[in-house]
Design a protein around this motif. Structure first.
Motif, PDB file in Angstrom:
ATOM      1  N   ALA A  45       5.415  12.433 -12.649  1.00  0.00           N
ATOM      2  CA  ALA A  45       4.732  11.142 -12.559  1.00  0.00           C
ATOM      3  C   ALA A  45       3.689  11.194 -11.441  1.00  0.00           C
ATOM      4  CB  ALA A  45       5.744  10.034 -12.281  1.00  0.00           C
ATOM      5  N   PRO A  46       2.568  10.522 -11.621  1.00  0.00           N
ATOM      6  CA  PRO A  46       1.501  10.589 -10.611  1.00  0.00           C
ATOM      7  C   PRO A  46       1.850   9.790  -9.360  1.00  0.00           C
ATOM      8  CG  PRO A  46       0.939   9.012 -12.330  1.00  0.00           C
ATOM      9  CD  PRO A  46       2.204   9.675 -12.771  1.00  0.00           C
ATOM     10  N   TRP A  47       1.289  10.190  -8.228  1.00  0.00           N
ATOM     11  CA  TRP A  47       1.392   9.415  -7.004  1.00  0.00           C
ATOM     12  C   TRP A  47       0.415   8.249  -7.068  1.00  0.00           C
ATOM     13  CZ3 TRP A  47       5.306  10.277  -3.850  1.00  0.00           C
ATOM     14  CH2 TRP A  47       5.889  11.547  -3.792  1.00  0.00           C
ATOM     15  N   GLN A  48       0.842   7.086  -6.689  1.00  0.00           N
ATOM     16  CA  GLN A  48      -0.026   5.915  -6.681  1.00  0.00           C
ATOM     17  C   GLN A  48       0.556   4.862  -5.739  1.00  0.00           C
ATOM     18  OE1 GLN A  48      -0.042   4.034 -10.597  1.00  0.00           O
ATOM     19  NE2 GLN A  48       1.897   5.029 -11.069  1.00  0.00           N
ATOM     20  N   SER A  49      -0.284   3.912  -5.349  1.00  0.00           N
ATOM     21  CA  SER A  49       0.205   2.836  -4.485  1.00  0.00           C
ATOM     22  C   SER A  49       1.092   1.896  -5.291  1.00  0.00           C
ATOM     23  CB  SER A  49      -0.962   2.065  -3.882  1.00  0.00           C
ATOM     24  OG  SER A  49      -1.643   1.334  -4.892  1.00  0.00           O
ATOM     25  N   THR A 100       0.817  -1.215   0.000  1.00  0.00           N
ATOM     26  CA  THR A 100       0.000   0.000   0.000  1.00  0.00           C
ATOM     27  C   THR A 100       0.850   1.264   0.000  1.00  0.00           C
ATOM     28  OG1 THR A 100      -0.091  -0.148   2.418  1.00  0.00           O
ATOM     29  CG2 THR A 100      -1.907  -1.137   1.191  1.00  0.00           C
ATOM     30  N   THR A 101       2.168   1.145  -0.048  1.00  0.00           N
ATOM     31  CA  THR A 101       3.065   2.297  -0.007  1.00  0.00           C
ATOM     32  C   THR A 101       2.797   3.241  -1.178  1.00  0.00           C
ATOM     33  OG1 THR A 101       4.767   0.953   1.066  1.00  0.00           O
ATOM     34  CG2 THR A 101       5.485   3.008   0.025  1.00  0.00           C
ATOM     35  N   THR A 102       2.688   4.541  -0.890  1.00  0.00           N
ATOM     36  CA  THR A 102       2.462   5.546  -1.931  1.00  0.00           C
ATOM     37  C   THR A 102       3.800   5.998  -2.509  1.00  0.00           C
ATOM     38  OG1 THR A 102       0.453   6.316  -0.831  1.00  0.00           O
ATOM     39  CG2 THR A 102       1.447   7.782  -2.445  1.00  0.00           C
ATOM     40  N   MET A 103       3.905   5.995  -3.848  1.00  0.00           N
ATOM     41  CA  MET A 103       5.160   6.338  -4.503  1.00  0.00           C
ATOM     42  C   MET A 103       4.882   6.897  -5.887  1.00  0.00           C
ATOM     43  SD  MET A 103       5.118   3.819  -7.002  1.00  0.00           S
ATOM     44  CE  MET A 103       6.794   3.561  -7.575  1.00  0.00           C
ATOM     45  N   ARG A 104       5.948   7.422  -6.503  1.00  0.00           N
ATOM     46  CA  ARG A 104       5.862   7.777  -7.918  1.00  0.00           C
ATOM     47  C   ARG A 104       7.140   7.332  -8.614  1.00  0.00           C
ATOM     48  NH1 ARG A 104       5.660  14.352  -7.604  1.00  0.00           N
ATOM     49  NH2 ARG A 104       7.796  14.761  -6.884  1.00  0.00           N
ATOM     50  N   GLN A 154      10.191   7.993  -5.668  1.00  0.00           N
ATOM     51  CA  GLN A 154      10.030   8.819  -4.479  1.00  0.00           C
ATOM     52  C   GLN A 154       8.816   8.314  -3.721  1.00  0.00           C
ATOM     53  OE1 GLN A 154      10.007  12.838  -6.309  1.00  0.00           O
ATOM     54  NE2 GLN A 154      11.526  13.397  -4.766  1.00  0.00           N
ATOM     55  N   THR A 155       8.884   8.371  -2.404  1.00  0.00           N
ATOM     56  CA  THR A 155       7.744   7.969  -1.587  1.00  0.00           C
ATOM     57  C   THR A 155       7.249   9.172  -0.791  1.00  0.00           C
ATOM     58  OG1 THR A 155       9.203   7.263   0.216  1.00  0.00           O
ATOM     59  CG2 THR A 155       8.533   5.594  -1.386  1.00  0.00           C
ATOM     60  N   ARG A 156       6.095   9.008  -0.202  1.00  0.00           N
ATOM     61  CA  ARG A 156       5.503  10.073   0.592  1.00  0.00           C
ATOM     62  C   ARG A 156       5.917   9.945   2.054  1.00  0.00           C
ATOM     63  NH1 ARG A 156       0.357  11.930  -1.665  1.00  0.00           N
ATOM     64  NH2 ARG A 156       0.976  13.532  -3.147  1.00  0.00           N
ATOM     65  N   LEU A 157       6.220  11.088   2.672  1.00  0.00           N
ATOM     66  CA  LEU A 157       6.478  11.132   4.099  1.00  0.00           C
ATOM     67  C   LEU A 157       5.192  11.487   4.834  1.00  0.00           C
ATOM     68  CD1 LEU A 157       9.881  13.087   4.085  1.00  0.00           C
ATOM     69  CD2 LEU A 157       9.507  10.628   3.968  1.00  0.00           C
ATOM     70  N   GLU A 158       5.288  11.674   6.157  1.00  0.00           N
ATOM     71  CA  GLU A 158       4.128  12.086   6.918  1.00  0.00           C
ATOM     72  C   GLU A 158       3.620  13.443   6.410  1.00  0.00           C
ATOM     73  OE1 GLU A 158       6.983  11.156   8.124  1.00  0.00           O
ATOM     74  OE2 GLU A 158       6.624   9.296   9.247  1.00  0.00           O
ATOM     75  N   LEU A 172       7.048  10.831 -19.005  1.00  0.00           N
ATOM     76  CA  LEU A 172       6.188  11.919 -18.530  1.00  0.00           C
ATOM     77  C   LEU A 172       5.306  12.435 -19.664  1.00  0.00           C
ATOM     78  CD1 LEU A 172       8.770  13.937 -16.398  1.00  0.00           C
ATOM     79  CD2 LEU A 172       7.140  12.202 -15.637  1.00  0.00           C
ATOM     80  N   PRO A 173       4.128  12.957 -19.313  1.00  0.00           N
ATOM     81  CA  PRO A 173       3.287  13.570 -20.354  1.00  0.00           C
ATOM     82  C   PRO A 173       4.011  14.743 -21.020  1.00  0.00           C
ATOM     83  CG  PRO A 173       2.073  13.258 -18.295  1.00  0.00           C
ATOM     84  CD  PRO A 173       3.510  12.996 -17.997  1.00  0.00           C
ATOM     85  N   GLU A 174       3.664  15.024 -22.262  1.00  0.00           N
ATOM     86  CA  GLU A 174       4.320  16.107 -23.013  1.00  0.00           C
ATOM     87  C   GLU A 174       4.015  17.447 -22.363  1.00  0.00           C
ATOM     88  OE1 GLU A 174       4.450  17.974 -27.543  1.00  0.00           O
ATOM     89  OE2 GLU A 174       3.366  16.109 -27.110  1.00  0.00           O
ATOM     90  N   TYR A 175       5.035  18.291 -22.239  1.00  0.00           N
ATOM     91  CA  TYR A 175       4.871  19.608 -21.626  1.00  0.00           C
ATOM     92  C   TYR A 175       4.162  20.533 -22.619  1.00  0.00           C
ATOM     93  CZ  TYR A 175       6.175  24.043 -19.411  1.00  0.00           C
ATOM     94  OH  TYR A 175       6.150  25.293 -18.820  1.00  0.00           O
ATOM     95  N   GLN A 176       3.111  21.197 -22.147  1.00  0.00           N
ATOM     96  CA  GLN A 176       2.303  22.052 -23.008  1.00  0.00           C
ATOM     97  C   GLN A 176       2.831  23.480 -23.103  1.00  0.00           C
ATOM     98  OE1 GLN A 176      -0.152  20.773 -24.815  1.00  0.00           O
ATOM     99  NE2 GLN A 176       0.307  18.768 -23.859  1.00  0.00           N
ATOM    100  N   GLY A 177       3.907  23.803 -22.357  1.00  0.00           N
ATOM    101  CA  GLY A 177       4.490  25.129 -22.450  1.00  0.00           C
ATOM    102  C   GLY A 177       3.957  26.109 -21.430  1.00  0.00           C
ATOM    103  N   ARG A 178       2.981  25.732 -20.624  1.00  0.00           N
ATOM    104  CA  ARG A 178       2.429  26.636 -19.617  1.00  0.00           C
ATOM    105  C   ARG A 178       2.405  25.923 -18.260  1.00  0.00           C
ATOM    106  NH1 ARG A 178      -1.383  27.029 -23.631  1.00  0.00           N
ATOM    107  NH2 ARG A 178      -2.859  25.861 -22.329  1.00  0.00           N
TER     108      ARG A 178
END
Length: 428
Positions: free
Chosen positions: A264-268, A242-246, A304-308, A252-258
């Motif tokens: 990367a999304p956070w997910q378990s 169940t650890t949350t990470m990215r 990367q993982t999430r801290l408190e 990565l999705p293409e940068y739209q310039g703005r």
């Protein structure tokens, strides 16, 4: 069975053939072996009883408690019961002698220190530290005591070195129960992670090692992983599915310039794992088993993982291992329900290892080295089986704080005696 394994199995079985004559002098060996531990105790009675209790732990008794050991060695029952249960002798000098002996025989610079909380099922509520809590021995919440153990694994062998009884917070606040079980006044509530750090700080300079490892009960705590990094310890620690990470290596999705560049999304971990697909896995053999070589497939990712409080943690390497579900050893060494998961075909477990310690960036470890450290968890599991099957580790009948620590210290010494004799017999 493959021809290679058949030949390897024949070699292993040939090593198991031992002449009965080699056991004739075992009692004399125990007398010599126990002498340094006797010298660590102050009283003559304590020195004598250490030898008697160890002889009972190493005997053929079906239940190795103080009463049966007393009958075996022909002393008064109350003598051994008082020696184990209530006598005020300090077990820590015995542990100091044990650590010195283990380091002298097994120590190597890249050895592995392994921490493992271990449960001991108990009936009733009067034994020190007993409460309803997660009992890994039974795989459910049940009445039990929990001890936190420190083990050592090298290429030569493996054994347990030190331990702490995990005193629940409600026990630590209950003065009546503390007095009934002789809990010392200076003992307070500590988390199991803090107890591991206490043992690590005590022994890290004396015990040569290159790695620290532990299961998901310890690794899920981000503060504990951070404490190891600050101490400069390289670690491989289990984490739950169940650890949350990215994933920092995902496209990565293409940068739209703005605005901000996308990340990367956070997910378990369990939600991310199917993206690995079937490619990129590397198979390694970690040890010989009864049914053939024990192997596993591995893959690593920089994450990367999430801290408190949803803070972003440092970069780490996520190590994913899998084995076929048909291999019943997939659940070896797991301590909680979410330690592993499966997809119907494979069972998966997850570990994290740091990319830096003490502000020093680390090279990515090889899969073979990671497999060696992960295997250390299975070695410690085998150490507990040794203690329970051959030295009565879980057969104690004591309720006091001192009794639990006395019994555990002598159990670890008894197991070490068996290891020393096993090495000597192999040489013969």
């Amino acid at each position: 069975m493959t021809p290679v394994w058949a030949q390897r199995q024949e070699e292993l079985l040939s090593d198991c053939i031992v002449s009965p004559d080699v056991f004739n002098h075992m009692v004399d060996r125990l007398r010599d072996f126990v002498a340094p531990y006797q010298h660590a105790l102050e009283t003559e009675a304590g020195q004598r009883n250490v030898h008697l209790y160890l002889a009972g732990l190493l005997s053929h008794l079906d239940r190795k408690n103080a009463e049966k050991i007393a009958a075996l060695v022909d002393v008064e029952r109350l003598v051994l019961q008082d020696f184990i249960g209530t006598a005020p002798w300090d077990h820590r000098p015995l542990v100091t002698v044990l650590v010195g002996h283990v380091v002298g025989r097994l120590g190597e610079p890249d050895g592995i220190i392994a921490f493992d909380p271990r449960s001991f099922p108990k009936r009733g509520t009067h034994s020190v530290g007993v409460k309803r809590q997660w009992c890994g021995h039974r795989g459910k919440v049940d009445n039990c005591q929990v001890g936190v153990f420190m083990g050592y694994v090298s290429r030569h062998d493996h054994t347990l070195l030190d331990f702490r009884l995990s005193l629940p917070e409600d026990w630590a606040r209950d003065e009546q129960r503390r007095q009934a079980c002789h809990v010392p006044e200076d003992v307070s509530y500590h988390t199991r992670q803090d107890q591991c750090l206490e043992m690590l700080d005590l022994w890290r300079d004396q015990v040569p090692h290159g790695w620290v490892t532990g299961d998901d009960e310890l690794g899920r705590h981000t503060r504990w992983r951070g404490e190891l990094r600050q101490r400069g310890e390289r670690s491989v620690l289990g984490v739950p599915c169940t650890t949350t990470m990215r994933d920092l290596e995902a496209p990565l999705p293409e940068y739209q310039g703005r605005g901000r560049r996308p990340k990367a999304p956070w997910q378990s971990v369990s939600a991310w794992r199917p993206s690995l697909g079937s490619n990129g896995w590397t198979r390694l053999t970690v040890r010989d088993g009864e049914k053939g070589p024990v192997g596993m497939e591995m893959v690593t990712r920089r994450v990367q993982t999430r801290l408190e409080r949803k803070r972003t943690g440092p970069e780490e390497w996520l190590v994913v291992t899998r084995r076929p579900l048909a291999d019943d050893r997939i659940l070896e060494g797991t301590s909680s329900p979410d330690a592993t998961e499966h997809d119907g075909r494979y069972g998966y477990r997850y570990d994290l290892t740091p990319t830096w310690v003490s502000a020093v960036e680390l090279k990515e470890p090889s899969l073979a080295e990671l497999a060696r450290v992960i295997k250390a968890g299975l070695c410690i599991e085998a150490s507990f089986q040794r203690g329970k099957g051959e030295a009565g580790m879980d057969e104690y009948q004591v309720r006091t704080w001192q009794g639990w620590h006395h019994h555990m210290a002598l159990t670890l010494i008894a197991v070490w005696f068996l290891i020393v004799r096993q090495v000597a017999l192999k040489r013969k």
